[in-house]
Design an enzyme around this catalytic site. Sequence first.
Site, PDB file in Angstrom:
ATOM      1  N   LYS A 119       0.834  -1.219   0.000  1.00  0.00           N
ATOM      2  CA  LYS A 119       0.000   0.000   0.000  1.00  0.00           C
ATOM      3  C   LYS A 119       0.859   1.254   0.000  1.00  0.00           C
ATOM      4  CE  LYS A 119      -0.703   2.085   3.370  1.00  0.00           C
ATOM      5  NZ  LYS A 119      -1.583   1.736   4.460  1.00  0.00           N
ATOM      6  N   TYR A 135     -10.166   3.419   6.066  1.00  0.00           N
ATOM      7  CA  TYR A 135      -8.747   3.377   5.708  1.00  0.00           C
ATOM      8  C   TYR A 135      -8.505   2.762   4.305  1.00  0.00           C
ATOM      9  CZ  TYR A 135      -6.400   3.509  10.466  1.00  0.00           C
ATOM     10  OH  TYR A 135      -5.890   3.793  11.685  1.00  0.00           O
ATOM     11  N   GLU A 174      -7.469   4.878   0.997  1.00  0.00           N
ATOM     12  CA  GLU A 174      -6.052   4.799   0.622  1.00  0.00           C
ATOM     13  C   GLU A 174      -5.890   4.233  -0.793  1.00  0.00           C
ATOM     14  OE1 GLU A 174      -3.771   4.254   4.883  1.00  0.00           O
ATOM     15  OE2 GLU A 174      -4.144   2.480   3.698  1.00  0.00           O
ATOM     16  N   HIS A 224      12.690  25.442  10.593  1.00  0.00           N
ATOM     17  CA  HIS A 224      12.135  26.188   9.472  1.00  0.00           C
ATOM     18  C   HIS A 224      12.976  25.947   8.222  1.00  0.00           C
ATOM     19  CE1 HIS A 224       9.665  29.285   7.729  1.00  0.00           C
ATOM     20  NE2 HIS A 224      10.731  29.938   7.301  1.00  0.00           N
ATOM     21  N   GLU A 276       6.609  22.306  11.788  1.00  0.00           N
ATOM     22  CA  GLU A 276       6.743  23.463  12.679  1.00  0.00           C
ATOM     23  C   GLU A 276       5.381  24.115  12.961  1.00  0.00           C
ATOM     24  OE1 GLU A 276       8.812  26.987  11.158  1.00  0.00           O
ATOM     25  OE2 GLU A 276       8.514  26.242   9.120  1.00  0.00           O
TER      26      GLU A 276
HETATM   27  P1  FAD Z   1      -1.569 -10.905  10.022  1.00  0.00           P
HETATM   28  O1  FAD Z   1      -0.463 -10.022   9.591  1.00  0.00           O
HETATM   29  O2  FAD Z   1      -2.807 -10.867   9.224  1.00  0.00           O
HETATM   30  O3  FAD Z   1      -0.968 -12.385  10.041  1.00  0.00           O
HETATM   31  C1  FAD Z   1      -1.729 -13.529  10.287  1.00  0.00           C
HETATM   32  C2  FAD Z   1      -1.136 -14.694   9.513  1.00  0.00           C
HETATM   33  O4  FAD Z   1      -1.668 -15.923  10.008  1.00  0.00           O
HETATM   34  C3  FAD Z   1      -1.479 -14.657   8.032  1.00  0.00           C
HETATM   35  O5  FAD Z   1      -0.347 -14.928   7.254  1.00  0.00           O
HETATM   36  C4  FAD Z   1      -2.505 -15.771   7.883  1.00  0.00           C
HETATM   37  O6  FAD Z   1      -2.565 -16.309   6.596  1.00  0.00           O
HETATM   38  C5  FAD Z   1      -1.993 -16.754   8.910  1.00  0.00           C
HETATM   39  N1  FAD Z   1      -2.979 -17.742   9.361  1.00  0.00           N
HETATM   40  C6  FAD Z   1      -4.296 -17.536   9.590  1.00  0.00           C
HETATM   41  N2  FAD Z   1      -4.852 -18.662  10.073  1.00  0.00           N
HETATM   42  C7  FAD Z   1      -3.862 -19.576  10.148  1.00  0.00           C
HETATM   43  C8  FAD Z   1      -3.822 -20.930  10.600  1.00  0.00           C
HETATM   44  N3  FAD Z   1      -4.898 -21.530  11.083  1.00  0.00           N
HETATM   45  N4  FAD Z   1      -2.634 -21.610  10.529  1.00  0.00           N
HETATM   46  C9  FAD Z   1      -1.519 -20.990  10.063  1.00  0.00           C
HETATM   47  N5  FAD Z   1      -1.523 -19.711   9.636  1.00  0.00           N
HETATM   48  C10 FAD Z   1      -2.663 -19.011   9.692  1.00  0.00           C
HETATM   49  N6  FAD Z   1      -1.311  -1.284   9.606  1.00  0.00           N
HETATM   50  C11 FAD Z   1      -0.441  -0.277   9.849  1.00  0.00           C
HETATM   51  O7  FAD Z   1       0.048  -0.166  10.980  1.00  0.00           O
HETATM   52  N7  FAD Z   1      -0.090   0.624   8.874  1.00  0.00           N
HETATM   53  C12 FAD Z   1      -0.582   0.536   7.623  1.00  0.00           C
HETATM   54  O8  FAD Z   1      -0.243   1.359   6.781  1.00  0.00           O
HETATM   55  C13 FAD Z   1      -1.483  -0.515   7.332  1.00  0.00           C
HETATM   56  N8  FAD Z   1      -1.987  -0.646   6.099  1.00  0.00           N
HETATM   57  C14 FAD Z   1      -2.821  -1.688   5.808  1.00  0.00           C
HETATM   58  C15 FAD Z   1      -3.337  -1.793   4.531  1.00  0.00           C
HETATM   59  C16 FAD Z   1      -4.194  -2.819   4.216  1.00  0.00           C
HETATM   60  C17 FAD Z   1      -4.725  -2.930   2.820  1.00  0.00           C
HETATM   61  C18 FAD Z   1      -4.555  -3.769   5.218  1.00  0.00           C
HETATM   62  C19 FAD Z   1      -5.470  -4.910   4.881  1.00  0.00           C
HETATM   63  C20 FAD Z   1      -4.070  -3.673   6.497  1.00  0.00           C
HETATM   64  C21 FAD Z   1      -3.195  -2.623   6.812  1.00  0.00           C
HETATM   65  N9  FAD Z   1      -2.684  -2.454   8.094  1.00  0.00           N
HETATM   66  C22 FAD Z   1      -1.833  -1.427   8.365  1.00  0.00           C
HETATM   67  C23 FAD Z   1      -3.042  -3.386   9.177  1.00  0.00           C
HETATM   68  C24 FAD Z   1      -1.932  -4.439   9.404  1.00  0.00           C
HETATM   69  O9  FAD Z   1      -1.607  -5.061   8.190  1.00  0.00           O
HETATM   70  C25 FAD Z   1      -2.390  -5.461  10.424  1.00  0.00           C
HETATM   71  O10 FAD Z   1      -2.786  -4.791  11.595  1.00  0.00           O
HETATM   72  C26 FAD Z   1      -1.304  -6.469  10.783  1.00  0.00           C
HETATM   73  O11 FAD Z   1      -0.832  -7.141   9.646  1.00  0.00           O
HETATM   74  C27 FAD Z   1      -1.859  -7.488  11.789  1.00  0.00           C
HETATM   75  O12 FAD Z   1      -0.883  -8.441  12.089  1.00  0.00           O
HETATM   76  P2  FAD Z   1      -1.292  -9.858  12.699  1.00  0.00           P
HETATM   77  O13 FAD Z   1      -0.017 -10.526  13.064  1.00  0.00           O
HETATM   78  O14 FAD Z   1      -2.310  -9.696  13.732  1.00  0.00           O
HETATM   79  O15 FAD Z   1      -1.998 -10.639  11.510  1.00  0.00           O
HETATM   80  P1  NDP Z   2     -13.185  -0.621   8.533  1.00  0.00           P
HETATM   81  O1  NDP Z   2     -13.871  -1.657   9.326  1.00  0.00           O
HETATM   82  O2  NDP Z   2     -12.391   0.410   9.225  1.00  0.00           O
HETATM   83  O3  NDP Z   2     -14.241   0.139   7.609  1.00  0.00           O
HETATM   84  C1  NDP Z   2     -15.170  -0.501   6.823  1.00  0.00           C
HETATM   85  C2  NDP Z   2     -15.837   0.494   5.887  1.00  0.00           C
HETATM   86  O4  NDP Z   2     -16.748  -0.209   5.063  1.00  0.00           O
HETATM   87  C3  NDP Z   2     -16.650   1.554   6.603  1.00  0.00           C
HETATM   88  O5  NDP Z   2     -16.564   2.753   5.891  1.00  0.00           O
HETATM   89  C4  NDP Z   2     -18.062   0.978   6.594  1.00  0.00           C
HETATM   90  O6  NDP Z   2     -19.061   1.963   6.631  1.00  0.00           O
HETATM   91  C5  NDP Z   2     -18.051   0.329   5.234  1.00  0.00           C
HETATM   92  N1  NDP Z   2     -19.007  -0.786   5.116  1.00  0.00           N
HETATM   93  C6  NDP Z   2     -19.158  -1.831   5.953  1.00  0.00           C
HETATM   94  N2  NDP Z   2     -20.095  -2.679   5.488  1.00  0.00           N
HETATM   95  C7  NDP Z   2     -20.546  -2.147   4.325  1.00  0.00           C
HETATM   96  C8  NDP Z   2     -21.504  -2.543   3.378  1.00  0.00           C
HETATM   97  N3  NDP Z   2     -22.197  -3.675   3.532  1.00  0.00           N
HETATM   98  N4  NDP Z   2     -21.720  -1.750   2.317  1.00  0.00           N
HETATM   99  C9  NDP Z   2     -21.025  -0.609   2.149  1.00  0.00           C
HETATM  100  N5  NDP Z   2     -20.100  -0.174   2.999  1.00  0.00           N
HETATM  101  C10 NDP Z   2     -19.856  -0.942   4.086  1.00  0.00           C
HETATM  102  O7  NDP Z   2     -12.323  -1.453   7.528  1.00  0.00           O
HETATM  103  P2  NDP Z   2     -11.075  -1.242   6.631  1.00  0.00           P
HETATM  104  O8  NDP Z   2     -11.204  -2.464   5.829  1.00  0.00           O
HETATM  105  O9  NDP Z   2     -10.975   0.040   5.918  1.00  0.00           O
HETATM  106  O10 NDP Z   2      -9.824  -1.332   7.622  1.00  0.00           O
HETATM  107  C11 NDP Z   2      -9.653  -2.400   8.523  1.00  0.00           C
HETATM  108  C12 NDP Z   2      -8.556  -2.087   9.500  1.00  0.00           C
HETATM  109  O11 NDP Z   2      -7.297  -2.243   8.866  1.00  0.00           O
HETATM  110  C13 NDP Z   2      -8.576  -0.649   9.982  1.00  0.00           C
HETATM  111  O12 NDP Z   2      -9.379  -0.500  11.115  1.00  0.00           O
HETATM  112  C14 NDP Z   2      -7.127  -0.386  10.308  1.00  0.00           C
HETATM  113  O13 NDP Z   2      -6.860  -0.672  11.648  1.00  0.00           O
HETATM  114  C15 NDP Z   2      -6.359  -1.336   9.416  1.00  0.00           C
HETATM  115  N6  NDP Z   2      -5.726  -0.540   8.357  1.00  0.00           N
HETATM  116  C16 NDP Z   2      -4.775   0.375   8.714  1.00  0.00           C
HETATM  117  C17 NDP Z   2      -4.231   1.207   7.766  1.00  0.00           C
HETATM  118  C18 NDP Z   2      -3.232   2.236   8.177  1.00  0.00           C
HETATM  119  O14 NDP Z   2      -2.716   2.173   9.283  1.00  0.00           O
HETATM  120  N7  NDP Z   2      -2.920   3.210   7.330  1.00  0.00           N
HETATM  121  C19 NDP Z   2      -4.600   1.110   6.380  1.00  0.00           C
HETATM  122  C20 NDP Z   2      -5.585   0.106   6.105  1.00  0.00           C
HETATM  123  C21 NDP Z   2      -6.123  -0.671   7.072  1.00  0.00           C
HETATM  124  P3  NDP Z   2     -19.799   2.399   7.995  1.00  0.00           P
HETATM  125  O15 NDP Z   2     -18.924   3.434   8.633  1.00  0.00           O
HETATM  126  O16 NDP Z   2     -21.084   2.932   7.520  1.00  0.00           O
HETATM  127  O17 NDP Z   2     -19.937   1.172   8.839  1.00  0.00           O
END
Ligand code: FAD
Ligand code: NDP
Length: 591
Positions: free
Chosen positions: A164, A297, A301, A568, A573
Amino acid sequence: MAPIDSINQLVESHNKENKVMIWSKSYCPFCKKVKEIFNNINQPYKAYELDLEANGAEIQEALLAKTGQKTVPNVFVANKHLGGASDTEAAFKEGRLTQLLSGDDKEYDYDLFVVGGGSGGLACSKEAVKYGAKVAVADFVKPTPKGSQWGIGGTCVNVGCIPKKLMHQAALLGESLTDAKAYGWSTPEKNTHNWETMVQAIQDHIRSLNWGYKVQLRQQNVKYYNKYASLVDKNTLKLVDRSGKEETVTARNIVLATGGRPIYPDVPGAKECCITSDDIFSLPYAPGKTLFIGASYISLECAGFLHGLGYDTTVMVRSILLRGFDQEMANRIGDYMEQEGIKFLKGYNIVKFEKLEEGTPGKVRVTYKNAEDKIESAEYDSVVLAVGRKPLIDDVGVQNAGVQLHEKSGFVITDNADRTNVDNIYCIGDLAEGKPELTPVAIQAGRLLAKRIFAGAQKKCDYENVATTVFTPLEYGACGLSEEDAIKKYGDENVTTYHSNFTPLEATVAHRLDNGCYAKLICNKTDDERVIGMHVVGPNAGEMIQGFALAFKTGATKEHFDDLIGIHPTNAEIFTTLDKTKAEDPAVTGC
Ligand code: FAD
Ligand code: NDP
C-alpha cells in the site's frame, strides 16, 4: 560440625523455597555465568555462596551425596536438580529451562507454538527464543476467491502496509513529475504509468521480505511450518500442509495470531465479480475504471493511489468517511480527494453485482440504491470491496480448547495481558477483540507477551492513544481523541482546540495546496491545557505524527508545544506556532 541431618534439611528447604537455587562460590566464573543466564531472562534466584559461609564445605559434601556433583555451581530449578554451568546453558539453549521453570512436568514438543506468521506472530516467536524457549510458528495462506496468495509475513508485508505504501509512493511520484515542470524540469506533456512494471517491482520486494523472514526464523532457531494449524485441545495442534498431509504437535503455551481477511458482503455476485485488498497489490493487469465500496482506511487509501496513477476512480460511501476518526479531518481528506477528481457516491448501498464481460479486467454492472430505495446502476472495469475485515478463526478449532470469542464480532476475547479465558492460550494482533488493527500494535503486543511468558517481565502492551496515519493523497496523521470525542469526554467548556491551515513550501512554486493543509491540537483546559488529541492533514503526516506522538505519550501540554522552537521551513513546525482557537479563522498568509 553441624549434624548431617540439619545440613540436609538446610539444602532441602532452600531448594524447595526458591524456584531457582544456585549453590555457588562468590569468586567462581562459572557461577557468574549461570547467574547471568537467569538475570537475562529476569528470573529471580537465590545464590548461596559456599565460600562465604562457615558450613560451606559440609553443604558441598551434602550436595555431592544428593546429586553426585561436587563442583559449583550446583543448580536446582523448581526443586529439581539441573546440574552445573554447562547443563544450565544447554537447558537454556534447548528451551528446557522455561519448561523446568514452569513447574509443569509434562513433556511438550514446544514451549510456545504461534499460530500465524504475520506481524504479531513473528515478533512474538523471535522474542521468545531469546529466552531459551523452544518455539514454532505456523503460517498458511488460503487463496482468495480470485486465486491470489502469498508468502510468510502476514497481511502487512504481503497485502497491507508495505505494498500500500509503495503504491501510495508511486502515485506521489506522479504528482512530483507534474510539480517538476514548475521547477524548470522538462517532462513529457502527459506522464504515463505502467501498472505491470509497478506491480512486478513491488512483488519482487515482497518476495525478498518473505525470503528474509524464513532465513531469520531458521537462524534464530524458530521452527517454521508452512501448514494450517488448528487446536485439537488446549495443548495440541493439528498441522495440515497444502497436500492435505497431517501431523500433530504439542505445546505448553499457544499464541493465536491469525489476523483477519476482507469481508465479502452478502450481496449477489460479490465473490464472483469483485476483488479486495488481498488481490489489488498483485493484480497482473491494470484495474481500469474502478469502484471502491466502503469509506474507511483501505478504501480511501487504495482509491487515492489508483487515482494518482491515472485511473478513473469512484468511492461508494454508505454513511460517513473514516468512522471513529475526527470527522472534520475525515471530511477535509474527502474534500481534497474530490477536488483532485475522485468521485464519491454518497449515501448508497449495494444491491447486486453482475459480470458483463470476462477479461482482464472485464466489466461489472453495479446496482445500488439510496436511502429512499431509488435504484441506480453503473459499469466498472473493477470493483474493490473494502467493507471491513473479519477474524480468521472459523477453522482454528477454538471450540476444542474452549477459547471464548466475542459474541457479536467473533474476535478473540483477551484480558489486559493478552491472555484468553484458557490459561495457556494467548491472542495478539488483529485477531484480538477491541485492539487497534495496526502492525506496530501487533509487534509490540507479541514482543511484550514473549517477555512476560518467558522472561518474568511485567510490562503490558499499552493499547491507548496509538498514533496512526491514513495514507490518502494528502496524508492524515492522528494521535489521541477526535475533537467530538474530547468534547463528549470532557465537556465543550473544558476543551480548547488550536488550529491552523498551512501551505507546504514545496507546493507553492507549483501553486498547489494553497492553505490546503491543516493541523489542530485539542487541549484539556482543566489540566494545564494537556494535549488530548492531535491531528494533521498534509504531506508526510505519518512522519510528523510519529515524532510528536512521543510528546503526546509523555503528557505534553500546549505550553510545551509553544516553547518548542520549530525547524524552518518544515510542515511540522506548524505545531509550534498554533495560536488561533476554533473561534478564529485558520487561514495563514506569509512565511
Ligand atoms: P496478520 O499479519 O494478518 O498475520 C496472520 C497470519 O496468520 C497470516 O499470514 C494468515 O494467513 C496466517 N494464518 C491464519 N490462520 C492460520 C492458521 N490456522 N494456521 C496458520 N496460519 C494461519 N497497519 C499499519 O500499521 N499501517 C498501515 O499502513 C497498514 N496498512 C494496511 C493496509 C491494508 C490494505 C490492510 C489490509 C491492512 C493494513 N494495516 C496497516 C493493518 C496491518 O496489516 C495489520 O494490523 C497487521 O498485519 C496485523 O498483524 P497480525 O499478526 O495480527 O496478523
Ligand atoms: P473498517 O472496518 O475500518 O471500515 C469498513 C468500511 O466499510 C466503513 O466505511 C463501513 O461503513 C463500510 N461498510 C461496511 N459494510 C458495508 C456494506 N455492507 N456496504 C457498504 N459499505 C460498508 O475497515 P477497513 O477495511 O478500511 O480497515 C480495517 C482495518 O485495517 C482498519 O481498522 C485499520 O486498523 C487497518 N488498516 C490500517 C491502515 C493504516 O494504518 N494506514 C490502512 C488500512 C487498514 P460504515 O462506517 O457505515 O460502517
